[in-house]
Structure formats: C-alpha cells, structure tokens
Design a protein around this motif. Structure first.
Motif, PDB file in Angstrom:
ATOM      1  N   ARG A  58       0.992  -1.267   0.031  1.00  0.00           N
ATOM      2  CA  ARG A  58      -0.035  -0.110   0.118  1.00  0.00           C
ATOM      3  C   ARG A  58       0.934   1.157   0.107  1.00  0.00           C
ATOM      4  NH1 ARG A  58      -5.249  -0.819   4.039  1.00  0.00           N
ATOM      5  NH2 ARG A  58      -6.247  -2.129   2.583  1.00  0.00           N
ATOM      6  N   PHE A  59       2.039   1.342   0.863  1.00  0.00           N
ATOM      7  CA  PHE A  59       2.866   2.343   0.625  1.00  0.00           C
ATOM      8  C   PHE A  59       3.524   2.581  -0.594  1.00  0.00           C
ATOM      9  CE2 PHE A  59       6.930   4.557   1.701  1.00  0.00           C
ATOM     10  CZ  PHE A  59       6.502   5.500   2.212  1.00  0.00           C
ATOM     11  N   VAL A  60       3.917   1.509  -1.317  1.00  0.00           N
ATOM     12  CA  VAL A  60       4.412   1.924  -2.662  1.00  0.00           C
ATOM     13  C   VAL A  60       3.486   2.051  -3.446  1.00  0.00           C
ATOM     14  CG1 VAL A  60       5.679   0.355  -4.440  1.00  0.00           C
ATOM     15  CG2 VAL A  60       6.438  -0.011  -2.041  1.00  0.00           C
ATOM     16  N   ASN A  61       2.351   1.598  -3.346  1.00  0.00           N
ATOM     17  CA  ASN A  61       1.390   2.033  -4.537  1.00  0.00           C
ATOM     18  C   ASN A  61       0.700   3.476  -4.019  1.00  0.00           C
ATOM     19  OD1 ASN A  61       1.883  -0.294  -6.095  1.00  0.00           O
ATOM     20  ND2 ASN A  61       0.291  -1.489  -5.313  1.00  0.00           N
ATOM     21  N   ASN A  62       0.685   3.792  -2.949  1.00  0.00           N
ATOM     22  CA  ASN A  62       0.376   5.253  -2.299  1.00  0.00           C
ATOM     23  C   ASN A  62      -1.343   4.882  -2.414  1.00  0.00           C
ATOM     24  OD1 ASN A  62       0.206   7.491  -1.215  1.00  0.00           O
ATOM     25  ND2 ASN A  62       0.410   8.547  -3.259  1.00  0.00           N
TER      26      ASN A  62
END
Length: 91
Positions: A58-62
C-alpha cells in the motif's frame, strides 16, 4: 522488474521458503514445543508477515488515501462472513 525475471525469481523464492519451512518444522517437532503451540506461533508469524507485506504494498502504490467504494466494502464483508462460516463448518 522485468516480467521474465519475475517468472524466474518468484518461483525460486517460493520454493526456497517452502523448503526451509520443512526443515524448521522438523526441528520444532523434535523439540519440546507442543503441536498446538507451534501451529499457533506459525499462524501468528504468518499474520504479522502478511500484514507487513500489505502495508508495504500500500505504501509503494500510495493506496492509503484511496477511498473504498460501497461495492468493495460489501464484497469484503461478504467474503469475511463466508470465510468465518467455512472455518467454523470445517472445525
């Protein structure tokens, strides 16, 4: 990452993790850990690992700021209910 590299690396990584799990299970089974405690620890470790993986993805894909639609919420609730009922039925 290139698609061809993913197709080579990911199955090898899965096989390495799976193979090392058998060694770990054999060592744990020969020690003094009770079977239910061992399985509980395995499930807890898997839950933590999956939770961290979801957070990283989720952090990588925002994806933190994206709102869920009502259809997505409904499908999550139905899926959770079906999984809970299925788990209770098989136990």
């Amino acid at each position: 990452m290139n698609k061809a590299v993913k197709q080579l690396v990911l199955p090898l990584l899965a096989a390495a993790i799976w193979g090392s799990a058998f060694v770990f299970q054999h060592e744990a089974a020969s020690s003094q850990i009770p079977a239910f405690a061992f399985n509980g620890l395995r499930c807890a470790a898997a839950a933590v690992a999956l939770g961290l993986l979801i957070l990283v993805i989720r952090f990588v894909n925002n994806d933190f700021r994206k709102k869920k639609t009502n259809k997505q919420r409904q499908m999550l609730i139905i899926g959770g209910i079906l999984l809970t009922v299925g788990k209770r039925w098989w136990v």
